[in-house]
Design a protein around this motif. Structure first.
Motif, PDB file in Angstrom:
ATOM      1  N   THR A   1       0.826  -1.204   0.000  1.00  0.00           N
ATOM      2  CA  THR A   1       0.000   0.000   0.000  1.00  0.00           C
ATOM      3  C   THR A   1       0.862   1.255   0.000  1.00  0.00           C
ATOM      4  OG1 THR A   1      -1.646  -1.254   1.269  1.00  0.00           O
ATOM      5  CG2 THR A   1      -1.948   1.127   1.136  1.00  0.00           C
ATOM      6  N   ARG A   2       2.023   1.199   0.659  1.00  0.00           N
ATOM      7  CA  ARG A   2       2.961   2.324   0.583  1.00  0.00           C
ATOM      8  C   ARG A   2       3.429   2.541  -0.850  1.00  0.00           C
ATOM      9  NH1 ARG A   2       6.838  -0.312   4.689  1.00  0.00           N
ATOM     10  NH2 ARG A   2       8.427   0.877   3.570  1.00  0.00           N
ATOM     11  N   ALA A   3       3.672   1.450  -1.565  1.00  0.00           N
ATOM     12  CA  ALA A   3       4.084   1.574  -2.967  1.00  0.00           C
ATOM     13  C   ALA A   3       2.967   2.178  -3.806  1.00  0.00           C
ATOM     14  CB  ALA A   3       4.485   0.207  -3.515  1.00  0.00           C
ATOM     15  N   LEU A   4       1.735   1.744  -3.581  1.00  0.00           N
ATOM     16  CA  LEU A   4       0.594   2.324  -4.300  1.00  0.00           C
ATOM     17  C   LEU A   4       0.454   3.802  -3.966  1.00  0.00           C
ATOM     18  CD1 LEU A   4      -1.941   2.075  -6.061  1.00  0.00           C
ATOM     19  CD2 LEU A   4      -3.201   1.405  -3.985  1.00  0.00           C
ATOM     20  N   ASN A   5       0.608   4.137  -2.700  1.00  0.00           N
ATOM     21  CA  ASN A   5       0.524   5.541  -2.300  1.00  0.00           C
ATOM     22  C   ASN A   5       1.594   6.382  -2.990  1.00  0.00           C
ATOM     23  OD1 ASN A   5      -1.573   4.925  -0.591  1.00  0.00           O
ATOM     24  ND2 ASN A   5      -0.345   4.937   1.275  1.00  0.00           N
ATOM     25  N   GLY A   6       2.780   5.786  -3.171  1.00  0.00           N
ATOM     26  CA  GLY A   6       3.841   6.510  -3.876  1.00  0.00           C
ATOM     27  C   GLY A   6       3.433   6.833  -5.309  1.00  0.00           C
ATOM     28  N   VAL A   7       2.788   5.875  -5.982  1.00  0.00           N
ATOM     29  CA  VAL A   7       2.305   6.119  -7.336  1.00  0.00           C
ATOM     30  C   VAL A   7       1.300   7.266  -7.336  1.00  0.00           C
ATOM     31  CG1 VAL A   7       1.028   5.141  -9.280  1.00  0.00           C
ATOM     32  CG2 VAL A   7       2.690   3.734  -8.039  1.00  0.00           C
ATOM     33  N   ILE A   8       0.354   7.207  -6.414  1.00  0.00           N
ATOM     34  CA  ILE A   8      -0.688   8.238  -6.339  1.00  0.00           C
ATOM     35  C   ILE A   8      -0.085   9.608  -6.037  1.00  0.00           C
ATOM     36  CG2 ILE A   8      -2.683   9.010  -4.997  1.00  0.00           C
ATOM     37  CD1 ILE A   8      -3.316   6.009  -4.535  1.00  0.00           C
ATOM     38  N   TYR A   9       0.837   9.647  -5.102  1.00  0.00           N
ATOM     39  CA  TYR A   9       1.469  10.895  -4.671  1.00  0.00           C
ATOM     40  C   TYR A   9       2.143  11.593  -5.853  1.00  0.00           C
ATOM     41  CZ  TYR A   9       4.399  13.856  -1.563  1.00  0.00           C
ATOM     42  OH  TYR A   9       5.017  14.899  -0.918  1.00  0.00           O
ATOM     43  N   TYR A  10       2.889  10.832  -6.643  1.00  0.00           N
ATOM     44  CA  TYR A  10       3.639  11.453  -7.736  1.00  0.00           C
ATOM     45  C   TYR A  10       2.784  11.695  -8.973  1.00  0.00           C
ATOM     46  CZ  TYR A  10       7.684  10.895  -4.802  1.00  0.00           C
ATOM     47  OH  TYR A  10       8.564  10.992  -3.750  1.00  0.00           O
ATOM     48  N   VAL A  11       1.734  10.913  -9.181  1.00  0.00           N
ATOM     49  CA  VAL A  11       0.784  11.235 -10.251  1.00  0.00           C
ATOM     50  C   VAL A  11       0.145  12.590  -9.971  1.00  0.00           C
ATOM     51  CG1 VAL A  11      -1.473  10.638 -11.219  1.00  0.00           C
ATOM     52  CG2 VAL A  11       0.289   8.878 -11.006  1.00  0.00           C
ATOM     53  N   MET A  12      -0.212  12.836  -8.726  1.00  0.00           N
ATOM     54  CA  MET A  12      -0.823  14.116  -8.376  1.00  0.00           C
ATOM     55  C   MET A  12       0.183  15.256  -8.464  1.00  0.00           C
ATOM     56  SD  MET A  12      -3.946  13.674  -8.150  1.00  0.00           S
ATOM     57  CE  MET A  12      -4.342  15.335  -7.606  1.00  0.00           C
ATOM     58  N   GLN A  13       1.449  14.956  -8.281  1.00  0.00           N
ATOM     59  CA  GLN A  13       2.462  15.996  -8.485  1.00  0.00           C
ATOM     60  C   GLN A  13       2.459  16.440  -9.949  1.00  0.00           C
ATOM     61  OE1 GLN A  13       6.026  16.624  -6.806  1.00  0.00           O
ATOM     62  NE2 GLN A  13       5.721  15.521  -4.905  1.00  0.00           N
ATOM     63  N   ILE A  14       2.266  15.515 -10.858  1.00  0.00           N
ATOM     64  CA  ILE A  14       2.201  15.859 -12.276  1.00  0.00           C
ATOM     65  C   ILE A  14       1.039  16.815 -12.533  1.00  0.00           C
ATOM     66  CG2 ILE A  14       1.737  14.933 -14.577  1.00  0.00           C
ATOM     67  CD1 ILE A  14       3.253  12.396 -13.700  1.00  0.00           C
ATOM     68  N   PHE A  15      -0.125  16.481 -12.008  1.00  0.00           N
ATOM     69  CA  PHE A  15      -1.291  17.349 -12.194  1.00  0.00           C
ATOM     70  C   PHE A  15      -1.071  18.715 -11.535  1.00  0.00           C
ATOM     71  CE2 PHE A  15      -3.442  13.254 -12.925  1.00  0.00           C
ATOM     72  CZ  PHE A  15      -4.140  13.564 -14.086  1.00  0.00           C
ATOM     73  N   GLY A  16      -0.487  18.722 -10.360  1.00  0.00           N
ATOM     74  CA  GLY A  16      -0.246  19.980  -9.667  1.00  0.00           C
ATOM     75  C   GLY A  16       0.703  20.881 -10.424  1.00  0.00           C
ATOM     76  N   ALA A  17       1.799  20.305 -10.922  1.00  0.00           N
ATOM     77  CA  ALA A  17       2.791  21.097 -11.641  1.00  0.00           C
ATOM     78  C   ALA A  17       2.238  21.633 -12.951  1.00  0.00           C
ATOM     79  CB  ALA A  17       4.035  20.251 -11.899  1.00  0.00           C
ATOM     80  N   MET A  18       1.534  20.798 -13.703  1.00  0.00           N
ATOM     81  CA  MET A  18       1.016  21.238 -14.997  1.00  0.00           C
ATOM     82  C   MET A  18      -0.069  22.290 -14.840  1.00  0.00           C
ATOM     83  SD  MET A  18       2.868  19.804 -17.214  1.00  0.00           S
ATOM     84  CE  MET A  18       1.964  20.151 -18.719  1.00  0.00           C
ATOM     85  N   SER A  19      -0.967  22.111 -13.886  1.00  0.00           N
ATOM     86  CA  SER A  19      -2.045  23.084 -13.711  1.00  0.00           C
ATOM     87  C   SER A  19      -1.502  24.425 -13.248  1.00  0.00           C
ATOM     88  CB  SER A  19      -3.091  22.555 -12.720  1.00  0.00           C
ATOM     89  OG  SER A  19      -2.510  22.288 -11.453  1.00  0.00           O
ATOM     90  N   PHE A  20      -0.581  24.427 -12.291  1.00  0.00           N
ATOM     91  CA  PHE A  20      -0.009  25.685 -11.813  1.00  0.00           C
ATOM     92  C   PHE A  20       0.922  26.289 -12.863  1.00  0.00           C
ATOM     93  CE2 PHE A  20      -1.978  24.929  -7.908  1.00  0.00           C
ATOM     94  CZ  PHE A  20      -1.778  26.001  -7.056  1.00  0.00           C
ATOM     95  N   GLY A  21       1.706  25.455 -13.549  1.00  0.00           N
ATOM     96  CA  GLY A  21       2.623  25.970 -14.550  1.00  0.00           C
ATOM     97  C   GLY A  21       1.908  26.706 -15.665  1.00  0.00           C
ATOM     98  N   TYR A  22       0.846  26.112 -16.198  1.00  0.00           N
ATOM     99  CA  TYR A  22       0.110  26.765 -17.280  1.00  0.00           C
ATOM    100  C   TYR A  22      -0.673  27.967 -16.780  1.00  0.00           C
ATOM    101  CZ  TYR A  22       1.193  23.604 -21.104  1.00  0.00           C
ATOM    102  OH  TYR A  22       1.852  22.933 -22.101  1.00  0.00           O
ATOM    103  N   ALA A  23      -1.216  27.883 -15.577  1.00  0.00           N
ATOM    104  CA  ALA A  23      -1.953  29.028 -15.029  1.00  0.00           C
ATOM    105  C   ALA A  23      -1.036  30.228 -14.841  1.00  0.00           C
ATOM    106  CB  ALA A  23      -2.606  28.637 -13.699  1.00  0.00           C
ATOM    107  N   LEU A  24       0.209  29.988 -14.462  1.00  0.00           N
ATOM    108  CA  LEU A  24       1.146  31.082 -14.226  1.00  0.00           C
ATOM    109  C   LEU A  24       1.618  31.751 -15.519  1.00  0.00           C
ATOM    110  CD1 LEU A  24       3.199  29.462 -11.341  1.00  0.00           C
ATOM    111  CD2 LEU A  24       1.911  31.610 -11.202  1.00  0.00           C
ATOM    112  N   ASP A  25       1.308  31.166 -16.664  1.00  0.00           N
ATOM    113  CA  ASP A  25       1.696  31.748 -17.951  1.00  0.00           C
ATOM    114  C   ASP A  25       0.512  32.317 -18.725  1.00  0.00           C
ATOM    115  OD1 ASP A  25       4.384  31.363 -17.727  1.00  0.00           O
ATOM    116  OD2 ASP A  25       4.462  29.528 -18.890  1.00  0.00           O
TER     117      ASP A  25
END
Length: 504
Positions: A296-320
């Motif tokens: 479950t820790r491994a699954l959580n790691g997948v989820i954690y970093y998938v959401m990092q992708i969404f966070g970075a892309m949404s904020f990155g494009y919004a800031l431009d």
């Protein structure tokens, strides 16, 4: 940065060349573009291609480290060895990172990144070794060495990400980097998930996991050598990166001090820097390791970093967003971050009240009794969904914070030399915070204390940064202001242009 290649043969004679000014595009394979259907592939020495390469270096080096660390305890049941290694790592990282801009500017991007990547390989190898001989000393040494290497790698990466793109695209570049980089952590997390998918108990990850990580980190370090020198990078409009034409150790050491004279306000961002790594020990050990079993820790790691992708892309494009003034964007993202800090960490407070370190460590594993009296959550348990969503939002928040801080620094200046120092300050200071938190976790500080320090520091650092956001971020940075921190002229960075034209 260091000169590593001979100057290119010019493609053609232009009025600018006849006047003694370098033309925009030299004649070389690295400046050829390609058409694929309706799309034009940028030349090899363009900022987008260089960003993709450095993103994949980080995909395979820090990305694998993040996947391993995100499991809690470096994949071990007992977090002691990993905690000690991380204290050593962030301690040396803090010192080297603060001065890494000097090394990056003098040695060059490729040398700095390649050497930095090798440290990740040795770190992963130390945990493979630990699986067999429990040699904690090797872990600590590898952590200390990785701190040196990571300080250099992240400084070079930050300089590329913030100085290569044009002003109107910095958010997108940061978002794309963070997406590719965290995709490495996602794939890295899938490796232990696949290999431990039937491990419903709390077990150590197997050798195959560490071997997979080791191979990828070595490939990442070698990949760094495919980058071109910063002096050879040309943007789509023909402009170049602002650097020192003739860097020496003395000019770069002196330049480190000059940053505080030309940009003293940068210290107001230091609390945001230290906050940016402060919460990792709590996320990975205080939540993931404390509450969940191995798979479950491994699954959580997948989820954690998938959401990092969404966070970075949404904020990155919004800031431009081009239809919103840059000063307005800087203020709006501050408000959004403050709201997210209150909402997400407020939810974390509700969750943290449900368990303590004493409860989790009751009946801890021993050689005679490999069971743990505290039963950790599995993804099949009915109580898993709520904590999963909290961990998901923790990952999103991390990327949002990192993207915003990088964008703030990139909005202050376009000078590659200065941004290398900013990136060094950022990584050095955030690593000092990481060292403190990993040590606090190692000595058994209550989880609620760790949580409160994270929440308080994040909110407080946002308030301290307000003067920089209100007063120093402008719609655009004048080129003469950027050139003041280098030995270049406007003709060096915008071939054929006069200062009047550059301003326009």
């Amino acid at each position: 940065m260091a000169t590593e290649e001979k100057s290119e043969t010019l493609a053609q004679t232009t009025p600018a060349e006849e006047a003694g000014v370098a033309p925009a595009v030299p004649k070389s394979w690295k400046y050829k573009t390609f058409r694929v259907g309706p799309w034009t592939i940028p030349c090899y020495a363009s900022p987008p291609i260089q960003l993709v390469i450095v993103s994949f270096v980080c995909f395979m080096c820090p990305g694998m480290y993040n996947a391993l660390t995100g499991m809690g305890g470096g994949g071990q049941v007992d977090a002691s060895a990993a905690n000690k290694a991380n204290v050593a790592l962030y301690s040396t990282f803090a010192v080297v990172g603060f001065f890494a801009g000097t090394f990056t500017n003098r040695l060059g991007i490729r040398t700095t990144l390649c050497f930095g990547g090798l440290g990740y390989s040795i770190y992963v190898a130390s945990f493979l070794s630990y699986n067999h001989n429990k040699n904690e000393g090797f872990n600590i040494f590898a952590g200390a060495l990785l701190g040196v290497c990571a300080g250099l790698l992240w400084c070079a990466q930050g300089a590329i990400m913030m100085s290569y793109p044009p002003e109107e695209s910095k958010g997108k570049y940061i978002g794309w980097f963070w997406m590719i980089f965290n995709l490495g952590a996602v794939i890295g997390s899938l490796i232990p998930l696949g290999q431990n998918i039937n491990a419903v108990s709390n077990t150590v990850v197997n050798d195959g996991t560490y071997i997979g990580f080791l191979v990828l980190t070595i490939v990442g370090a070698v990949l760094a050598w495919t980058l071109v020198d910063a002096k050879d990078v040309i943007r789509h409009d023909g402009s170049r990166i602002i650097l020192m034409k003739n860097p020496t150790w003395w000019t770069e050491i002196r330049g480190l001090g000059e940053v505080f004279m030309t940009d003293p306000y940068i210290v107001l961002l230091f609390p945001m820097f230290i906050a940016s790594n402060w919460f990792y020990a709590y996320h990975f050990n205080g939540v993931n390791l404390a509450m969940f079993n191995t798979r479950t820790r491994a699954l959580n790691g997948v989820i954690y970093y998938v959401m990092q992708i969404f966070g970075a892309m949404s904020f990155g494009y919004a800031l431009d967003r081009p239809y919103i003034r840059r000063t307005t964007r800087a203020r709006v993202v501050w408000v959004v971050l403050m709201v997210l800090t209150m909402v997400i960490w407020g939810g974390g407070y509700v969750f943290q009240k449900k368990y303590t370190r004493d409860l989790v460590t009751t009946g801890a594993d021993t050689e005679d009794d490999p069971t743990d009296d505290y039963v950790k959550l599995d993804w099949t348990d009915s109580g898993y969904i709520g904590p999963m969503f909290l961990y998901l939002f923790y990952g999103f928040y991390d990327a949002a914070w990192q993207t915003t801080v990088y964008w703030y620094m990139g909005a202050i200046t376009n000078n590659g030399r200065k941004l290398a120092n900013f990136a060094g300050f950022y990584k050095g200071i955030q690593s000092a915070g990481g060292a403190i938190m990993w040590r606090l976790d190692d000595i058994g500080t209550p989880y609620m204390t760790l949580f409160a320090s994270c929440w308080g520091l994040l909110a407080g650092s946002l308030i301290i940064a307000v003067p920089v956001i209100l007063l120093k971020i402008k719609e655009s940075v004048a080129i003469e202001e950027d050139l003041m921190f280098s030995d270049e002229t406007v003709q060096d960075v915008i071939p054929g242009a006069s200062l009047k034209e550059a301003r326009e």
